[in-house]
Design a protein around this motif. Sequence first.
Motif, mmCIF file in Angstrom:
data_model
loop_
_atom_site.group_PDB
_atom_site.id
_atom_site.type_symbol
_atom_site.label_atom_id
_atom_site.label_comp_id
_atom_site.label_asym_id
_atom_site.label_seq_id
_atom_site.Cartn_x
_atom_site.Cartn_y
_atom_site.Cartn_z
ATOM 1 N N ILE A 3 0.857 -1.186 0.000
ATOM 2 C CA ILE A 3 0.000 0.000 0.000
ATOM 3 C C ILE A 3 0.887 1.227 0.000
ATOM 4 C CG2 ILE A 3 -1.712 1.306 1.308
ATOM 5 C CD1 ILE A 3 -2.742 -1.328 2.394
ATOM 6 N N GLN A 4 0.586 2.140 -0.914
ATOM 7 C CA GLN A 4 1.358 3.374 -0.975
ATOM 8 C C GLN A 4 0.418 4.553 -0.793
ATOM 9 O OE1 GLN A 4 3.420 3.349 -4.694
ATOM 10 N NE2 GLN A 4 4.730 1.634 -4.117
ATOM 11 N N PHE A 25 -0.830 13.343 1.251
ATOM 12 C CA PHE A 25 -2.048 12.740 1.814
ATOM 13 C C PHE A 25 -2.713 13.631 2.862
ATOM 14 C CE2 PHE A 25 -4.190 10.124 5.006
ATOM 15 C CZ PHE A 25 -5.135 9.499 4.215
ATOM 16 N N ASN A 26 -1.923 14.230 3.728
ATOM 17 C CA ASN A 26 -2.465 15.064 4.800
ATOM 18 C C ASN A 26 -2.636 16.528 4.409
ATOM 19 O OD1 ASN A 26 -2.857 13.088 6.732
ATOM 20 N ND2 ASN A 26 -0.715 13.151 7.367
#
Length: 79
Positions: A61-62, A67-68
């Motif tokens: 999983i990448q 992302f944040n």
Amino acid sequence: MYAVKAIYDGVNFKPRQPISVSGKYEVVITFLEPVEDNIATDKQPKKRPLSELRGFLKGKIQMADDFNAPLEEMKEYME
């Protein structure tokens, strides 16, 4: 009328779920299709210990580097 799935092992019929009826009933038995051996012998698949499951997706999983980061669509609500 009440239908119950069962496994026939050549001698006995083993219901695959609890039967909640009392008294005598006339039944009709229909042989549908052969089943896999682990079902026919009522063996459940062996559960793996939690210690074997930890980290099993590591490296598969990448996440995006941002992302944040705040979403552009939510900008007006965050001010």
